[in-house]
Enzyme design. Structure first.
Site, PDB file in Angstrom:
ATOM      1  N   GLU A  12       3.918   6.420   7.938  1.00 60.55           N
ATOM      2  CA  GLU A  12       4.991   5.401   8.151  1.00 60.55           C
ATOM      3  C   GLU A  12       6.334   5.533   7.426  1.00 60.55           C
ATOM      4  OE1 GLU A  12       5.632   2.972   9.834  1.00 60.55           O
ATOM      5  OE2 GLU A  12       4.188   1.221  10.138  1.00 60.55           O
ATOM      6  N   ASP A  13       7.454   5.264   7.893  1.00 55.20           N
ATOM      7  CA  ASP A  13       8.649   5.448   7.509  1.00 55.20           C
ATOM      8  C   ASP A  13       8.900   4.343   6.416  1.00 55.20           C
ATOM      9  OD1 ASP A  13       8.575   3.533   9.422  1.00 55.20           O
ATOM     10  OD2 ASP A  13      10.773   3.586  10.025  1.00 55.20           O
ATOM     11  N   ILE A  14       8.407   3.007   6.743  1.00 50.93           N
ATOM     12  CA  ILE A  14       8.454   1.751   5.656  1.00 50.93           C
ATOM     13  C   ILE A  14       7.376   1.044   5.623  1.00 50.93           C
ATOM     14  CG2 ILE A  14      10.231   0.663   7.465  1.00 50.93           C
ATOM     15  CD1 ILE A  14      11.787  -0.165   4.994  1.00 50.93           C
ATOM     16  N   VAL A  15       7.193   0.418   4.726  1.00 52.38           N
ATOM     17  CA  VAL A  15       6.324  -0.866   4.364  1.00 52.38           C
ATOM     18  C   VAL A  15       7.199  -1.930   4.013  1.00 52.38           C
ATOM     19  CG1 VAL A  15       4.066  -1.683   3.348  1.00 52.38           C
ATOM     20  CG2 VAL A  15       4.453   0.648   3.827  1.00 52.38           C
ATOM     21  N   ASP A  16       7.280  -3.090   4.685  1.00 52.28           N
ATOM     22  CA  ASP A  16       8.067  -4.042   4.589  1.00 52.28           C
ATOM     23  C   ASP A  16       7.080  -5.308   4.127  1.00 52.28           C
ATOM     24  OD1 ASP A  16      10.166  -5.909   4.548  1.00 52.28           O
ATOM     25  OD2 ASP A  16      10.956  -5.519   6.326  1.00 52.28           O
TER      26      ASP A  16
ATOM     27  N   ASP B 176      16.003   2.682  11.490  1.00 54.14           N
ATOM     28  CA  ASP B 176      17.369   2.202  12.456  1.00 54.14           C
ATOM     29  C   ASP B 176      17.693   0.821  12.065  1.00 54.14           C
ATOM     30  OD1 ASP B 176      14.951   0.929  13.686  1.00 54.14           O
ATOM     31  OD2 ASP B 176      16.212   0.106  15.072  1.00 54.14           O
TER      32      ASP B 176
ATOM     33  N   LYS C 261       9.307  -1.516   0.229  1.00 53.06           N
ATOM     34  CA  LYS C 261       9.921  -2.770  -0.143  1.00 53.06           C
ATOM     35  C   LYS C 261       9.052  -3.835  -0.858  1.00 53.06           C
ATOM     36  CE  LYS C 261      13.729  -3.144   2.908  1.00 53.06           C
ATOM     37  NZ  LYS C 261      14.394  -4.021   4.077  1.00 53.06           N
TER      38      LYS C 261
ATOM     39  N   LYS D 242       8.673   4.074  16.365  1.00 53.25           N
ATOM     40  CA  LYS D 242       9.343   5.510  16.254  1.00 53.25           C
ATOM     41  C   LYS D 242       9.430   5.820  14.964  1.00 53.25           C
ATOM     42  CE  LYS D 242      11.961   3.541  20.242  1.00 53.25           C
ATOM     43  NZ  LYS D 242      13.169   3.241  20.671  1.00 53.25           N
TER      44      LYS D 242
ATOM     45  N   THR E  98       2.101  -4.553   9.423  1.00 52.81           N
ATOM     46  CA  THR E  98       1.907  -3.394  10.462  1.00 52.81           C
ATOM     47  C   THR E  98       1.025  -2.610   9.895  1.00 52.81           C
ATOM     48  OG1 THR E  98       4.239  -3.480  11.436  1.00 52.81           O
ATOM     49  CG2 THR E  98       2.988  -1.712  11.775  1.00 52.81           C
TER      50      THR E  98
HETATM   51  C1  PRP Z   1       9.020  -0.719  11.247  1.00 58.63           C
HETATM   52  C2  PRP Z   1       8.307   0.263  10.371  1.00 58.63           C
HETATM   53  C3  PRP Z   1       7.178  -0.278  10.394  1.00 58.63           C
HETATM   54  C4  PRP Z   1       7.081  -1.691  10.233  1.00 58.63           C
HETATM   55  C5  PRP Z   1       7.068  -2.183   8.945  1.00 58.63           C
HETATM   56  O1  PRP Z   1       9.059  -0.747  12.617  1.00 58.63           O
HETATM   57  O2  PRP Z   1       8.507   1.593  11.399  1.00 58.63           O
HETATM   58  O3  PRP Z   1       6.139   0.079  11.492  1.00 58.63           O
HETATM   59  O4  PRP Z   1       8.575  -2.177  10.545  1.00 58.63           O
HETATM   60  O5  PRP Z   1       7.177  -3.586   8.756  1.00 58.63           O
HETATM   61  P1  PRP Z   1       6.274  -4.755   8.252  1.00 58.63           P
HETATM   62  O6  PRP Z   1       5.565  -3.895   6.926  1.00 58.63           O
HETATM   63  O7  PRP Z   1       7.058  -5.909   7.877  1.00 58.63           O
HETATM   64  O8  PRP Z   1       5.045  -4.786   9.130  1.00 58.63           O
HETATM   65  P2  PRP Z   1      10.170  -1.202  13.543  1.00 58.63           P
HETATM   66  O9  PRP Z   1       9.292  -2.577  13.974  1.00 58.63           O
HETATM   67  O10 PRP Z   1      11.360  -1.500  12.761  1.00 58.63           O
HETATM   68  O11 PRP Z   1       9.927  -0.224  14.839  1.00 58.63           O
HETATM   69  P3  PRP Z   1      10.477   1.219  14.940  1.00 58.63           P
HETATM   70  O12 PRP Z   1       9.629   1.988  13.921  1.00 58.63           O
HETATM   71  O13 PRP Z   1      10.251   1.653  16.235  1.00 58.63           O
HETATM   72  O14 PRP Z   1      11.865   1.297  14.473  1.00 58.63           O
END
Ligand code: PRP
Length: 175
Positions: free
Chosen positions: A97-101, A157, A129, A41, A105
């Site tokens: 994407e919002d974030i790359v952790d 979130d 990050k 999301k 993903t």
């Molecule tokens: C977050 C974000 C990415 C993913 C990144 O999604 O939107 O899709 O985590 O993490 P990674 O680099 O460790 O794979 P989340 O699972 O929090 O779901 P959401 O977008 O529905 O909040």
């Protein structure tokens, strides 16, 4: 949980989103086949703002994934929940994407979308990050590099809260 502390202000985000839109409009200016694929999301606000500031033709798709593990720890295993609806074969795909952790993903999504035989697949993330990276994955367009803190707002979130804040803030989870 205490109120989020501003990390990236609304103004900084809007300025950077404008810059990214300008860069993308230049880079994809020769094609009529740009498809923005928002990852649900978290990307919904970034995608909405970015797509409206592009000056080139584009279509919008969404994809949804779920990672195994708890809310705050990833096992690296990603599962497809919803695929793109339209045909992206031969088109230029930009994953938004919002974030790359950890990167799991995005790495999974690149491979998955490449199986649809698009003309190209590139990636655009608002924040990354870098120090949390577990796999190497290319972020072609990036808003901001941030530290290893839990961030919310602008789509992000914590336990589904604070997604609609206009800024990105840091929270200290108390569980
Ligand atoms: C977050 C974000 C990415 C993913 C990144 O999604 O939107 O899709 O985590 O993490 P990674 O680099 O460790 O794979 P989340 O699972 O929090 O779901 P959401 O977008 O529905 O909040």
């Amino acid at each position: 949980m205490t109120l989020p502390v501003v990390l990236i202000s609304e103004e900084e985000i809007q300025t950077r989103v404008g810059e990214l839109a300008e860069q993308l409009s230049t880079d994809y200016g020769e094609t009529d086949d740009l498809v923005l694929v928002g990852v649900l999301k978290g990307s919904f606000i970034f995608l909405a703002d970015l797509s409206r500031r592009l000056t080139i033709p584009r279509t919008i798709e969404f994809i949804a994934v779920s990672s195994y593990g708890s809310n705050s720890t990833s096992t690296g295993a990603v599962r497809l929940v919803m695929d793109v609806r339209g045909n992206i074969e031969g088109k230029h795909v930009l994953i938004v994407e919002d974030i790359v952790d950890t990167g799991h993903t995005l790495k999974y999504l690149i491979g998955m979308l490449e199986s649809h035989r698009p003309a190209s697949v590139k990636t655009c993330a608002l924040v990354r990050k870098a120090e949390r990276a577990e796999v190497e994955v290319q972020t072609d367009y990036l808003g901001f590099d941030i530290g290893d803190e839990w961030v919310v707002g602008y789509g992000l979130d914590y336990a589904e809260k604070n997604r609609t804040l206009p800024y990105i803030g840091i929270v200290t989870p108390d569980d």
